[in-house]
Write a protein that holds these residues in place. Structure first.
Motif, short mmCIF file in Angstrom:
data_model
loop_
_atom_site.label_atom_id
_atom_site.label_comp_id
_atom_site.label_asym_id
_atom_site.label_seq_id
_atom_site.Cartn_x
_atom_site.Cartn_y
_atom_site.Cartn_z
N ILE A 191 -4.63 7.80 7.14
CA ILE A 191 -4.60 6.64 8.04
C ILE A 191 -4.71 7.10 9.49
O ILE A 191 -5.52 6.58 10.26
N VAL A 192 -3.90 8.11 9.87
CA VAL A 192 -3.93 8.62 11.24
C VAL A 192 -5.30 9.23 11.56
O VAL A 192 -5.80 9.11 12.69
N THR A 201 0.82 -1.20 0.00
CA THR A 201 0.00 0.00 0.00
C THR A 201 0.86 1.25 0.00
O THR A 201 0.63 2.18 -0.75
N ILE A 202 1.89 1.28 0.83
CA ILE A 202 2.77 2.45 0.93
C ILE A 202 3.53 2.66 -0.37
O ILE A 202 3.59 3.76 -0.90
N LYS A 203 4.08 1.60 -0.89
CA LYS A 203 4.88 1.73 -2.10
C LYS A 203 4.06 2.25 -3.27
O LYS A 203 4.52 2.99 -4.11
N ASN A 204 2.79 1.86 -3.31
CA ASN A 204 1.93 2.26 -4.43
C ASN A 204 1.30 3.62 -4.19
O ASN A 204 0.50 4.08 -4.98
N ASN A 205 1.66 4.28 -3.07
CA ASN A 205 1.02 5.55 -2.71
C ASN A 205 -0.48 5.43 -2.78
O ASN A 205 -1.17 6.27 -3.33
N SER A 206 -1.00 4.36 -2.24
CA SER A 206 -2.43 4.08 -2.35
C SER A 206 -3.00 3.65 -1.02
O SER A 206 -2.32 3.03 -0.21
N LEU A 207 -4.25 4.00 -0.78
CA LEU A 207 -4.93 3.61 0.45
C LEU A 207 -5.92 2.48 0.20
O LEU A 207 -6.73 2.16 1.05
N VAL A 208 -5.86 1.87 -0.98
CA VAL A 208 -6.86 0.87 -1.36
C VAL A 208 -6.89 -0.31 -0.40
O VAL A 208 -7.94 -0.69 0.12
N ASP A 209 -5.73 -0.92 -0.13
CA ASP A 209 -5.67 -2.07 0.77
C ASP A 209 -6.15 -1.71 2.17
O ASP A 209 -6.87 -2.47 2.81
N GLU A 267 -8.22 0.76 3.05
CA GLU A 267 -9.67 1.01 3.05
C GLU A 267 -10.45 -0.29 2.92
O GLU A 267 -11.51 -0.45 3.53
N ASN A 268 -9.94 -1.23 2.15
CA ASN A 268 -10.62 -2.52 1.99
C ASN A 268 -10.67 -3.28 3.32
O ASN A 268 -11.70 -3.88 3.65
N GLU A 269 -9.56 -3.24 4.06
CA GLU A 269 -9.54 -3.91 5.36
C GLU A 269 -10.49 -3.23 6.33
O GLU A 269 -11.18 -3.91 7.11
N LEU A 270 -10.57 -1.91 6.28
CA LEU A 270 -11.50 -1.17 7.13
C LEU A 270 -12.94 -1.58 6.82
O LEU A 270 -13.75 -1.80 7.73
N CYS A 271 -13.26 -1.68 5.53
CA CYS A 271 -14.62 -2.08 5.12
C CYS A 271 -14.96 -3.47 5.63
O CYS A 271 -16.09 -3.73 6.06
N ALA A 330 -15.23 -0.23 16.80
CA ALA A 330 -14.23 0.82 17.01
C ALA A 330 -12.94 0.25 17.58
O ALA A 330 -11.84 0.61 17.15
N LYS A 331 -13.05 -0.64 18.56
CA LYS A 331 -11.86 -1.26 19.17
C LYS A 331 -11.06 -2.05 18.14
O LYS A 331 -9.84 -1.99 18.11
N LYS A 332 -11.77 -2.81 17.31
CA LYS A 332 -11.11 -3.63 16.29
C LYS A 332 -10.37 -2.74 15.28
O LYS A 332 -9.23 -3.03 14.89
N ILE A 333 -11.02 -1.65 14.88
CA ILE A 333 -10.41 -0.74 13.90
C ILE A 333 -9.21 -0.03 14.50
O ILE A 333 -8.16 0.11 13.85
N ILE A 334 -9.32 0.41 15.74
CA ILE A 334 -8.20 1.07 16.42
C ILE A 334 -7.00 0.14 16.50
O ILE A 334 -5.86 0.54 16.22
N SER A 335 -7.24 -1.10 16.87
CA SER A 335 -6.16 -2.09 16.96
C SER A 335 -5.51 -2.31 15.59
O SER A 335 -4.28 -2.37 15.49
N PHE A 336 -6.33 -2.40 14.55
CA PHE A 336 -5.83 -2.60 13.19
C PHE A 336 -4.96 -1.41 12.74
O PHE A 336 -3.87 -1.59 12.19
#
Length: 279
Positions: free
Chosen positions: A71-72, A4-12, A14-18, A31-37
């Protein structure tokens, strides 16, 4: 995450968040699961940044202006949501005042940082190298922003401030929706509404209908929230659709044949009725 970082992309990311959002119905657990991730993701980013050399100044700007702040921002947002849920009053009227107070704090943040927000909103770039690259002399201009307290290799003077701007915009929308839902639920609770109708088809059929009505924007000129539509129809038809209709909608989307099975059935029945009445 490194891809994700190398491609300058947030796709991966955002997909994990979804995926997390769609598999956890309880807001606190979600919320707890997302914060941990996100915290684990940021650990990976930190390790990567300590040894990474950007190919160009522009690549560094893209990372610290577009990738890291987004991300932050999600981390800040979900931590704020968790606090809101955990500390909100039980009384509905007190909840509204509680949410309005938090909105006022967000407005104060925007007023305090209006020049930087104006810079971002206008898509300006003339200070990008100053704001979004790591410089040894960055302590010369620390007074005009809030700076994350991290290693200079991991942050710039303004990337955390930008993350806060993004997060608080999301939080303002979230709080406004909470206030709207509270006001609507109070209005519904104060209305004498009795129905003898019972939904006797499958629950998934009603959920399919709800999503169709929401997508068609047939309520309040498209401003009605899908949760509110669900609540009203549950009350009207005396049925409990459960906490996570989003999960059911994913099941609808994943049907191998006829995703809109119930709607197709309704159309066929109506066309049949029209045809019979034409003779």
């Amino acid at each position: 995450m490194i891809t994700t970082i190398k491609n300058n992309s947030l796709v991966d990311f955002e997909n994990e968040l979804c995926t997390i959002l769609n598999t956890h119905s309880n807001e606190i657990e979600k919320a707890k699961k997302i914060i941990s991730f996100i915290e684990e993701t940021l650990k990976q980013i930190s390790s990567w940044l300590k040894n990474h050399v950007f190919d160009s100044i522009q690549d560094e700007i893209i990372f610290f202006k577009e990738i890291k702040p987004n991300i932050v921002a999600k981390l800040i947002f979900y931590k704020e949501v968790l606090i809101l849920i955990a500390t909100q009053p039980i009384d509905k009227n007190k909840k509204v005042k509680y949410f309005e107070k938090r909105l006022n704090a967000i407005n104060q943040f925007h007023r305090k940082n209006r020049e930087f927000i104006k810079y971002i909103k206008s898509q300006s770039t003339h200070f990008d190298e100053l704001y979004f690259t790591r410089k040894k002399y960055k302590d010369l201009f620390l007074n005009d922003c809030v700076v994350i307290n991290q290693d200079a290799k991991l942050s710039t003077s303004h990337d955390y401030l930008l993350a806060e701007v993004i997060a608080y915009e999301l939080l303002a929308i979230y709080i406004e929706n909470c206030i709207d839902n509270l006001n609507k639920s109070c209005a519904i609770a104060n209305t004498n509404f009795n129905s003898n109708l019972h939904w006797t088809a499958k629950k998934i059929d009603l959920i399919e209908l709800i999503y169709a009505l929401h997508q068609a924007k047939v309520f309040d000129n498209g401003q009605a929230d899908i949760k509110e539509i669900t609540h009203v129809l549950e009350k009207a038809f005396q049925i409990d659709l459960g906490d996570n209709i989003t999960r059911s909608f994913i099941d609808i989307k994943n049907r191998k044949t006829e995703p809109t099975r119930f709607l197709n059935q309704l159309q066929a029945e109506l066309e049949n009725k029209i045809e019979k009445d034409s003779y």
